[in-house]
Design a protein around this motif. Structure first.
Motif, short mmCIF file in Angstrom:
data_model
loop_
_atom_site.label_atom_id
_atom_site.label_comp_id
_atom_site.label_asym_id
_atom_site.label_seq_id
_atom_site.Cartn_x
_atom_site.Cartn_y
_atom_site.Cartn_z
N HIS A 195 0.83 -1.21 0.00
CA HIS A 195 0.00 0.00 0.00
C HIS A 195 0.86 1.26 0.00
CE1 HIS A 195 0.65 0.69 4.36
NE2 HIS A 195 0.42 -0.59 4.55
N ARG A 196 0.22 2.37 -0.25
CA ARG A 196 0.89 3.67 -0.15
C ARG A 196 1.33 3.90 1.29
NH1 ARG A 196 -0.25 7.84 -4.05
NH2 ARG A 196 -1.31 6.98 -5.88
N ARG A 197 2.24 4.83 1.47
CA ARG A 197 2.71 5.13 2.81
C ARG A 197 1.57 5.70 3.68
NH1 ARG A 197 6.96 7.18 1.18
NH2 ARG A 197 8.23 5.31 1.41
N ASN A 198 0.73 6.52 3.09
CA ASN A 198 -0.43 7.06 3.80
C ASN A 198 -1.67 6.87 2.93
OD1 ASN A 198 0.90 8.34 6.21
ND2 ASN A 198 1.96 9.49 4.61
N PRO A 199 -2.20 5.65 2.88
CA PRO A 199 -3.31 5.38 1.98
C PRO A 199 -4.65 5.88 2.52
CG PRO A 199 -2.83 3.42 3.24
CD PRO A 199 -1.79 4.45 3.62
N ILE A 200 -5.59 6.04 1.61
CA ILE A 200 -6.99 6.22 1.98
C ILE A 200 -7.69 4.91 1.68
CG2 ILE A 200 -9.15 7.42 1.42
CD1 ILE A 200 -7.48 9.88 0.76
N PHE A 201 -8.40 4.38 2.64
CA PHE A 201 -9.05 3.08 2.45
C PHE A 201 -10.42 3.28 1.81
CE2 PHE A 201 -11.72 -0.48 3.70
CZ PHE A 201 -10.93 -1.54 3.31
N LEU A 202 -10.58 2.72 0.62
CA LEU A 202 -11.84 2.82 -0.11
C LEU A 202 -12.75 1.66 0.29
CD1 LEU A 202 -13.53 4.18 -2.40
CD2 LEU A 202 -12.47 2.54 -3.96
N ASP A 203 -13.95 2.00 0.75
CA ASP A 203 -14.97 1.01 1.05
C ASP A 203 -16.19 1.33 0.19
OD1 ASP A 203 -16.17 -1.16 2.22
OD2 ASP A 203 -16.19 -0.35 4.26
N LEU A 204 -17.06 0.35 0.01
CA LEU A 204 -18.24 0.55 -0.82
C LEU A 204 -19.46 0.05 -0.06
CD1 LEU A 204 -18.60 -0.04 -4.60
CD2 LEU A 204 -20.23 -1.15 -3.08
N HIS A 205 -20.51 0.87 -0.04
CA HIS A 205 -21.74 0.53 0.69
C HIS A 205 -22.60 -0.38 -0.19
CE1 HIS A 205 -25.20 0.72 3.16
NE2 HIS A 205 -24.86 1.80 3.81
N PRO A 206 -22.79 -1.64 0.20
CA PRO A 206 -23.50 -2.57 -0.69
C PRO A 206 -25.00 -2.29 -0.85
CG PRO A 206 -22.16 -3.73 0.94
CD PRO A 206 -22.27 -2.31 1.38
N THR A 207 -25.64 -1.68 0.14
CA THR A 207 -27.07 -1.39 0.04
C THR A 207 -27.29 0.11 -0.07
OG1 THR A 207 -27.33 -1.47 2.46
CG2 THR A 207 -27.72 -3.50 1.26
N HIS A 208 -26.73 0.67 -1.14
CA HIS A 208 -26.67 2.12 -1.34
C HIS A 208 -26.57 2.35 -2.84
CE1 HIS A 208 -24.54 6.04 -1.53
NE2 HIS A 208 -25.01 6.30 -0.33
N ALA A 209 -26.90 3.55 -3.28
CA ALA A 209 -26.86 3.87 -4.71
C ALA A 209 -25.50 3.65 -5.32
CB ALA A 209 -27.30 5.33 -4.92
N GLU A 210 -24.41 3.79 -4.54
CA GLU A 210 -23.08 3.67 -5.14
C GLU A 210 -22.82 2.25 -5.65
OE1 GLU A 210 -19.44 3.96 -3.02
OE2 GLU A 210 -20.29 3.34 -1.10
N HIS A 211 -23.35 1.25 -4.97
CA HIS A 211 -23.18 -0.13 -5.44
C HIS A 211 -23.90 -0.32 -6.77
CE1 HIS A 211 -23.75 -4.73 -4.56
NE2 HIS A 211 -23.02 -4.51 -5.63
N LEU A 212 -25.16 0.11 -6.83
CA LEU A 212 -25.95 -0.05 -8.04
C LEU A 212 -25.38 0.79 -9.18
CD1 LEU A 212 -29.42 0.00 -6.30
CD2 LEU A 212 -28.42 -1.95 -7.49
N CYS A 213 -24.95 2.01 -8.89
CA CYS A 213 -24.42 2.88 -9.94
C CYS A 213 -23.19 2.26 -10.58
CB CYS A 213 -24.08 4.25 -9.35
SG CYS A 213 -23.50 5.45 -10.58
N LEU A 214 -22.24 1.84 -9.77
CA LEU A 214 -21.00 1.30 -10.30
C LEU A 214 -21.22 -0.01 -11.05
CD1 LEU A 214 -17.95 1.69 -10.47
CD2 LEU A 214 -17.73 0.50 -8.29
#
Length: 475
Positions: free
Chosen positions: A281-300
């Motif tokens: 990983h990067r030295r100071n990463p941002i951890f990406l999570d995805l909400h499964p019961t949310h518009a972002e899951h369906l959109c992607l």
């Protein structure tokens, strides 16, 4: 230029679409609840700066709207589906290999690896455990030698192990099946956090003859930077936030789930186990999570990939097909399709073609090309005023369904589980001649009126902002 997640988040913050939560929060339920509470307000991305149990900030809600995804690729949201259809047939930029990769600034191997110490979370309240939801799985297709990417649910089962749930009819599922027959294991990499192009590229329905990393380059309009993985023979993206490298044993199957899915109901299955051999990983990463019961899951998942495949499939049968939309509020089970009608049977033919192309679909409405499929109100208006149920509907019984549909008929056969469902299509297109004229058509000479000419710049900006919010709220 090296497109990456942090660059994208900076752009979101400038446009007011990234919110920062600075108060301390706990991972899992608290973060999920905050993101879900904000969903009706344009589904913004949310970055949590101080998360108990996480050494890094956590960001969720990143992919909540079509407009946001399209903008990240420098394209209008109405054009991205057509772009996805054409992309696999273009001359695509090959990846560039680099030796100094941000994604490998920190390397963990063997005893240094502890997945339980990372911010993987239980997302829905009855999930069986902590899941990786935003990971893009990278593998090599043995038939073509090309790289293939996709997104699958992955349950963390130990400090070094996860399950990888790939359905048998998905590309990765076929890779696993072939390896099982050859008594081989499958090296993979799980990419967590990158520019949206990397995730969108994993959802474009290209054939396995087209390299997924070249698809990403096509979306970015520049070559993707890659570097050799540390412990497996795969080129991995150099600008990722985090990468899990590992080896999947297709014979080592484990029950996983329940897990809250896109249908907003739980799913469970058996999936092969992957042993993680390295974490970088990067030295100071941002951890990406995805909400499964949310518009972002369906959109992607739906846009542009599944919608592009649907439109392409309908066009093979009805050349006048103009646009397709799988609305988020339908849980991926419904579709709106517009056609430029040339023959009286085009509406019903489009319905049958849609069901043949996408077996997830249960309800399809076909409208004329004067109806914008992104405007739910107009689609439903057409279904009300242009339809007679006895002649304009198509009903299909005992068709192939999916396990995640709680209303479908689930049963078992000698070779495994099976699902049957009923499907309904509505032909909301007008007859080619003799149908009454609409009363809301523009007056002659004013068909292309631009309201901006009548308003001050300040009022114009307000109106445009409201329209954008309304569209983002809907999708």
């Amino acid at each position: 230029m090296n497109p990456n997640l942090q660059e994208y988040l900076s752009a979101l913050e400038e446009s007011g679409e990234l919110l920062r939560v600075r108060r301390p929060v706990t991972k899992g339920p608290e973060i999920l609840s905050v993101v879900k509470a904000l969903e009706p307000y344009g589904a913004p991305a949310v970055q949590f700066e101080s998360v108990a149990g996480s050494p890094w900030p956590v960001v969720m809600g990143t992919f909540g709207t079509r407009a946001r995804l399209a903008r990240s690729l420098g394209i209008d949201k109405g054009e991205l589906v057509e772009r996805a259809i054409q992309l696999p047939f273009e001359q695509l930029p090959e990846p560039i290999t680099v030796s100094n990769a941000a994604s490998q600034e920190v390397v963990l191997q063997e005893a240094e690896i502890d997945l339980k110490a990372m911010p993987f979370a239980q997302h829905s309240k009855s999930d069986a455990g902590e899941y990786i939801t935003a990971g893009v799985v990278l593998a090599r297709d043995p038939r073509t030698g090309k790289l293939n990417t996709g997104m699958y649910r992955m349950m963390v089962t130990g400090s070094h192990t996860i399950t990888v749930n790939a359905a048998p009819d998905h590309d990765l599922g076929r890779i696993f099946a072939a390896a099982r027959e050859r008594q081989e294991k499958v090296p993979i990499a799980v990419i967590i956090g990158h520019h949206p192009a990397y995730l969108v590229g994993s959802q474009v329905k290209n054939t396995v003859a087209v390299d997924s990393h070249e698809i990403v380059g096509g979306l970015l309009n520049e070559s993707l930077r890659v570097t050799p993985a540390v412990s497996v023979d795969l080129p991995v993206p150099a600008e990722a936030e985090m990468i899990l490298e590992g080896v999947v044993d297709p014979h080592d199957m484990l029950s996983e789930g329940p897990f809250g899915e896109f249908s907003y109901h739980y799913g469970e299955a058996k999936a092969p186990v992957c042993t993680i051999t390295a974490v970088t990983h990067r030295r100071n990463p941002i951890f990406l999570d995805l909400h499964p019961t949310h518009a972002e899951h369906l959109c992607l998942w739906l846009y542009p990939g599944r919608e592009a495949r649907l439109l392409e499939g309908v066009r093979r049968s009805v050349p006048g097909a103009v646009a397709a939309r799988i609305p988020f509020h339908g849980g991926s089970f419904s579709a709106y399709i517009s056609v430029k009608k040339r023959k009286e049977g085009d509406g019903k033919q489009a319905i049958l073609a849609a069901f043949a192309t996408d077996h997830f679909l249960k309800n399809v409405i076909v409208v004329d090309d004067d109806i914008d499929v992104l405007d739910t109100g107009r689609v439903l208006w057409a279904a009300d005023v242009r339809v007679q149920a006895d002649v304009d509907t198509v009903r299909l019984e005992s068709m192939k369904g999916i396990r995640m549909d709680p209303s479908a008929k689930q049963f078992f056969t000698p070779i495994g589980s099976d699902t049957l469902t009923a499907k309904v299509g509505i032909d909301a297109t007008r007859p080619l001649a003799g149908f009454p004229e609409q009363a809301d058509l523009p007056h002659p000479g004013f068909e292309n009126l631009q309201f901006e000419a009548y308003l001050s710049p300040e009022d114009t900006a307000k109106i445009i902002e409201r329209k954008g919010f309304r569209e983002d709220f809907m999708e």
